[in-house]
Design an enzyme around this catalytic site. Structure first.
Site, PDB file in Angstrom:
ATOM      1  N   TYR A 209      27.002  50.480  39.842  1.00 32.06           N
ATOM      2  CA  TYR A 209      27.034  50.625  41.302  1.00 32.06           C
ATOM      3  C   TYR A 209      25.770  51.265  41.868  1.00 32.06           C
ATOM      4  CZ  TYR A 209      31.421  49.200  43.434  1.00 32.06           C
ATOM      5  OH  TYR A 209      32.449  48.472  43.986  1.00 32.06           O
TER       6      TYR A 209
ATOM      7  N   LYS B 231      34.199  52.589  27.692  1.00 31.47           N
ATOM      8  CA  LYS B 231      34.083  51.473  26.746  1.00 31.47           C
ATOM      9  C   LYS B 231      32.995  51.884  25.742  1.00 31.47           C
ATOM     10  CE  LYS B 231      35.072  47.141  25.663  1.00 31.47           C
ATOM     11  NZ  LYS B 231      36.377  46.529  25.440  1.00 31.47           N
TER      12      LYS B 231
ATOM     13  N   ASP C  72      39.985  48.642  28.691  1.00 25.35           N
ATOM     14  CA  ASP C  72      40.909  47.495  28.629  1.00 25.35           C
ATOM     15  C   ASP C  72      42.305  47.936  28.201  1.00 25.35           C
ATOM     16  OD1 ASP C  72      39.550  48.114  26.324  1.00 25.35           O
ATOM     17  OD2 ASP C  72      39.155  46.064  25.683  1.00 25.35           O
TER      18      ASP C  72
ATOM     19  N   ASP D 138      36.407  51.664  40.182  1.00 26.55           N
ATOM     20  CA  ASP D 138      36.605  50.729  41.284  1.00 26.55           C
ATOM     21  C   ASP D 138      37.729  49.754  40.952  1.00 26.55           C
ATOM     22  OD1 ASP D 138      36.006  49.259  43.614  1.00 26.55           O
ATOM     23  OD2 ASP D 138      34.737  47.889  42.475  1.00 26.55           O
TER      24      ASP D 138
END
Ligand code: NAI
Length: 360
Positions: free
Chosen positions: A124, A191, A224, A248
């Site tokens: 972002y 992640k 995930d 987000d």
């Protein structure tokens, strides 16, 4: 006491839901002097920018603001009023509580979690290079020279900066929030198994910060697996802290656990300034039709009142919303449809606001 608050009505459904929000705050008995300033596509012609200097000046002076959503024009030079505001005031913590309410139309009960999203870095940050530009070419060459991999010649490139300082302050914010709110657990979402440098740093820092809060449980989860866990067992989660982009996406998912975007409030918090706004956007498909659900805007106002020290009025607004939804008679189309399969007989934005005011 009268509180001064900057109000940015925004566009799309913004003017409708912020108008309703003002009536609810006033009915809750809080005296607010609204400093109304406009931002977005509608002011570009007059000021040459969607975010005029006097808007920034007002927020700087007053230190607290509430917004309606602002449309992000696609494919123009200006990235986003929302992102620009967060950046201008270093509003590093985006706080999005998701709490089930009877009659909210969701498939779940008993959800009570808060997403804390880092707001200033990650993908972002907007450091991007179109394919074939000198910047993209230079980066591609650098990556090759470092032996770090091969980027195709026709690739556009976004840069994902995650810093120690940025990670530390957001994780610390999450733990302080957990302590203040009597929460039990913080989950750091990442992640790091794949992005060992960026998310790896975020995770290492999260572990270090967590060690200073032995009274709050800590766990980390891959993003995930977090998404699957949230839809299967949302009750397992309490406070989640995430880098910007995961935050987000995951905060829209968690909005879906409590009835959808019309229900999900939010706050962007910095050291000197705070801006409150719902999670949703300007909903151009329903704008100007008295169809929008203003609950997220009302609950954002309740967060604003908490921030101003008006806890009792904030709780009264939350209770009035709960009571109106639980009664189920006067609800907007999104809720009606979720509950019955059809929006027929739903109330408009303003009629729903009247019902909340009556419940106050
Ligand atoms: P959106 O959140 O505006 O709408 C997604 C879907 O949810 C639409 O079907 C909409 O009708 C529905 N929805 C949203 N809020 C609702 C409400 N209060 N009541 C009932 N239904 C509601 O997302 P979208 O369409 O992707 O974005 C529209 C514009 O808003 C874009 O320009 C986007 O960049 C901007 N945006 C602005 C934000 C902000 O001002 N903070 C945040 C997110 C998007």
């Amino acid at each position: 006491m009268t509180h001064e608050v900057v109000l940015i009505p925004g566009d799309g459904i913004g003017p409708e839901i912020t108008g309703a929000m003002r009536r609810v705050v006033e009915a809750a008995g809080v005296s607010v002097s609204w400093r109304v300033v406009e931002a977005g596509a509608g002011v570009i012609e007059q000021y040459g920018t969607p975010l005029p200097e006097h808007v920034l000046e007002a927020v700087r002076e007053v230190g607290v603001a509430i917004k309606g959503p602002v449309t992000t024009p696609v494919g123009t030079g200006f990235r986003s009023v929302n992102v620009a505001l967060r950046r201008a005031f270093d509003l590093y913590a985006c706080v999005r509580p998701c709490v089930s309410m009877p009659g909210d139309g969701s498939r779940y009960e008993g959800v009570d979690l808060t997403v804390i999203r880092e707001n200033t870095e990650d993908l972002y940050a907007g450091i991007e290079f179109d394919a074939g530009t000198p910047g993209a070419d230079a980066l591609r060459e650098l990556v090759a020279a470092e032996g770090a991999g091969a980027i195709r010649e026709d690739a556009a490139i976004s840069v994902k900066p995650i810093s120690r300082a940025g990670s530390e302050r957001i994780v610390r914010y999450a733990f302080e929030y957990a302590r203040r709110q009597g929460r039990k657990k913080v989950t750091a979402v990442h992640k790091a198994n794949i992005m060992k440098a960026t998310d790896g740093l975020f995770l290492r820092v999260a572990r270090e910060v967590a060690a200073g809060y032995p009274d709050i449980a800590f766990e980390d989860k891959i993003v995930d697996a977090t998404c699957m866990g949230l839809v299967m067992h949302p009750e397992d989660f309490d406070v989640l802290v995430l880098p910007n982009l995961y935050g987000d996406i995951v905060s829209d998912l968690t909005a879906g656990l409590v009835g959808g975007l019309g229900m999900a409030p939010g706050a962007n918090i910095g050291t000197d300034c705070a801006i409150f706004e719902p999670t949703h956007g300007s909903a151009p498909d329903i704008a100007g039709k008295d169809l929008a659900n203003p609950t997220a805007e009302f609950l954002s106002a309740a967060m604003l009142l908490d921030h101003l020290g008006e806890r009792e009025a904030a709780d009264r607004i939350r209770c009035a919303v709960r009571a109106t939804l639980a009664a189920g008679e006067v609800v907007t189309g999104d809720v009606k449809r979720a509950l019955t399969g059809s929006a027929e007989g739903a109330a408009g934005t303003q009629a729903y606001a009247d019902a909340v005011i009556a419940a106050l």
